[in-house]
Scaffold this active site. Structure first.
Site, PDB file in Angstrom:
ATOM      1  CE1 TYR A   1       6.103   7.347  11.251  1.00 13.46           C
ATOM      2  CE2 TYR A   1       6.658   9.667  11.531  1.00 13.46           C
ATOM      3  CZ  TYR A   1       6.489   8.567  10.717  1.00 13.46           C
ATOM      4  OH  TYR A   1       6.709   8.668   9.374  1.00 13.46           O
TER       5      TYR A   1
ATOM      6  CB  SER B   1      -0.921   0.019   1.224  1.00 14.19           C
ATOM      7  OG  SER B   1      -0.165   0.154   2.416  1.00 14.19           O
TER       8      SER B   1
END
Length: 265
Positions: A161, A11
């Site tokens: 992150y 993806s």
């Protein structure tokens, strides 16, 4: 033509880059976590060129190492590794998650997995020089708390992150020095800001750019269409600076020691 492994190819940016590479005549080894989606992708890619699928969950270090071993055995001519797969910040308000090995999930997928996969494939890449390692990072970087690398206190998804992407950049610079004069180039880039991907949408962010915007930087480093050197950070196709502490040798040395400990757990 090159043989290129790209993680997270089912993806987003990874999928777009995989098609660009296969259409250019390269052999694409497409990694995915889901067998069905990986198989479907490979069938599509094969309608345009040479491709093979490899399934592994990058939240499991055992599966990461097995992936490296399978790729090395099946494709001894591998000369490009694109560490693209990543876990985003998570949905707004979501809590801390852990990997199969008990590591904080963003650290595991965005940092420990590419480090472990790179190590598993280094003998192959070194045998096929000039070869290239491309780490898909981010301009979003925040120093890792070396006293709490697993982010057990005050957890926040976006910060997790950013910490993993800081570690990836610092690791890239250390690895480039380690591999100097071997013919293996290793660089890290921020492809584009808030691309239209499931990861960005899950985070509740309205996309600012497309995966097509992010592809040129990855392709430039993967294909070495120009001499970009090694141990560098790019914003798209432009040379840039990572977080200043990623260049600090003491920080990088402490991070490397910590990384070895985490990978050994």
């Amino acid at each position: 033509m090159s043989t290129i492994l790209i993680t997270g190819a089912t993806s987003g940016l990874g999928r777009y880059v995989a098609f660009e590479l296969v259409r250019s005549g390269h052999t694409v080894l497409a990694h995915g976590r889901d067998p069905g989606r990986t198989g479907s992708l490979v069938a599509e890619l094969r309608s345009e060129g040479r491709a093979e699928g490899f399934v592994a969950d990058l939240a499991s270090l055992a599966q990461v190492r097995d992936l490296g071993a399978r790729v090395a055995e099946a494709h001894p001519g591998l000369d490009v590794l694109i560490n693209n797969a990543g876990a985003g910040a998570g949905s707004p308000g979501s809590g801390r998650e852990v990997s199969a090995d008990g590591h904080e999930l963003r650290l595991a997928v965005n940092y420990l997995a590419p480090v472990a996969l790179t190590r598993a494939l280094l003998p192959t890449l070194t045998a096929n020089t000039p070869s290239r390692i491309v780490n898909v990072g981010s301009v979003g970087q925040e120093p890792v708390a070396l006293d709490d690398p697993e982010f057990t206190h005050g957890y926040a998804g976006f910060a997790a992150y950013c910490r993993a992407k800081f570690a990836l950049a610092a690791h890239t610079f250390s690895l480039a020095e380690e591999l100097a004069d071997t013919g293996v180039a290793v660089n890290v880039l921020h492809p584009a800001t808030f691309m239209d991907t499931a990861m960005v949408r899950e985070g509740g962010v309205a996309p600012w750019s497309t995966v097509a915007d992010g592809a040129p930087g990855v392709l430039a480093l993967a294909l070495a269409t120009q001499d970009v050197g090694t141990g560098r950070f790019f914003d798209g196709t432009s040379p840039a600076r990572a977080h200043e502490e990623t260049y600090d040798r003491d920080v990088r040395k402490r991070l490397a020691t910590l990384t070895d400990q985490l990978l050994a757990l």
